[in-house]
Design an enzyme around this catalytic site. Structure first.
Site, PDB file in Angstrom:
ATOM      1  N   SER A 172      83.861  30.403  72.686  1.00 16.81           N
ATOM      2  CA  SER A 172      84.502  31.664  73.053  1.00 16.81           C
ATOM      3  C   SER A 172      85.166  31.621  74.425  1.00 16.81           C
ATOM      4  O   SER A 172      86.217  32.241  74.626  1.00 16.81           O
ATOM      5  CB  SER A 172      83.479  32.808  73.027  1.00 16.81           C
ATOM      6  OG  SER A 172      82.906  32.931  71.750  1.00 16.81           O
ATOM      7  N   HIS A 229      82.588  35.343  78.005  1.00 14.87           N
ATOM      8  CA  HIS A 229      83.959  35.723  77.642  1.00 14.87           C
ATOM      9  C   HIS A 229      84.772  36.095  78.876  1.00 14.87           C
ATOM     10  O   HIS A 229      85.941  35.734  78.999  1.00 14.87           O
ATOM     11  CB  HIS A 229      83.922  36.905  76.670  1.00 14.87           C
ATOM     12  CG  HIS A 229      83.270  36.575  75.365  1.00 14.87           C
ATOM     13  ND1 HIS A 229      82.891  37.553  74.462  1.00 14.87           N
ATOM     14  CD2 HIS A 229      82.914  35.395  74.809  1.00 14.87           C
ATOM     15  CE1 HIS A 229      82.337  36.976  73.402  1.00 14.87           C
ATOM     16  NE2 HIS A 229      82.340  35.665  73.595  1.00 14.87           N
TER      17      HIS A 229
END
Length: 271
Positions: free
Chosen positions: A133, A185
């Site tokens: 991610s 993230h």
């Protein structure tokens, strides 16, 4: 009607290879019943010298849903490889993928360090991050700056304007998947902006190959020193000063050895 998949793979060779690698690693993890704790990155394992986890955590996925979500987004972001005329292209994609993998992982550890040491939030000492991610969010951010008219397609039916996709996806994943790593993230977004705005620049094939060489060296040495894997061809032993280890590569035949001194790794202090 879109292009046949075969032609799209040829147009996105690097993206296709990374998806293949992540899928193969996921299959291996399932077959060997490997868990988060074996391959994931946490502050506690980092200060114990498990630097190899920065790499293994990025390319490992435990859940098939996690794998499909990340690879679907990555496939859409593979358009970067087709934008050579805009200063992007395959080489740019590979060079800055290395940057995103290493720096986003290091930034996550720096955030953990700040939260633990400054704000005394011990929860983050053992939080384990795993998945691609960070890199996905990094490329999402770079594309939102360099090609804001692009679209991010997920699962073949969900399309988001790329200019808002990084933060939309950050909020969306945090709500839908509570266990998703918000800091992981966010670190990808921060490094992505640093690359897109030219704060991190100058990568070329020479520096990419050099960086890859150092990554491989640190990966092997940290695997050996942490006891995660025992390489028969490599010994790490004390020299005159016990605080300074030496590295010896053993070769058969003439018995020649290569020695390299290195500073001891007692922990990581990130500020």
């Amino acid at each position: 009607m879109g292009k046949p998949l075969f032609f799209e793979i040829l147009e996105k060779p690097a993206t296709s290879c990374i998806i293949g690698i992540c899928s193969a690693i996921w299959f291996y993890i399932q077959k060997k019943n490997i868990g988060y704790s074996h391959v994931g990155l946490s502050y506690e394992t980092a200060i114990e010298g498990h630097y190899w986890r920065i790499i293994t955590s990025a390319f490992s996925h435990i859940s098939v849903i996690h794998l499909v979500f990340n690879m679907s987004a990555l496939w859409s972001l593979g358009v970067v490889e087709q934008l050579g005329g805009m200063g992007l292209g395959v080489e740019y994609y590979l060079q800055y993928t290395l940057v995103l993998v290493v720096l986003s992982g290091a930034l996550v550890l720096a955030m953990y360090h700040l939260l633990i040491q400054r704000f005394k939030i011990e929860y983050f000492r053992r939080v384990t991050a795993v998945g691609y991610s960070c890199v996905v969010f990094g490329w999402m951010t770079i594309l939102s700056v360099r090609q804001p008219s692009s679209k991010l397609d997920l699962f073949g039916f969900l399309s988001l304007p790329i200019s808002f996709a990084p933060f939309e996806s950050l909020v969306f994943t945090s709500i839908i998947v509570p266990q998703a790593s918000f800091l992981g993230h966010l670190s990808g977004i921060i490094i992505g902006y640093a690359v897109a705005w030219g704060l991190i620049h100058g990568m070329n094939n020479y520096w990419a190959v050099s960086m890859l060489g150092w990554i491989v060296l640190v990966f092997i040495l940290s695997l050996k020193r942490s006891g995660a894997y025992d390489f028969d061809f490599l010994e790490i032993e004390s020299v005159t000063d016990p605080s300074l280890p030496s590295v010896r590569f053993l070769a058969s035949g003439n018995g020649r050895t290569l020695h390299m001194s290195a500073l001891p790794v007692a922990g990581v202090e990130l500020v």
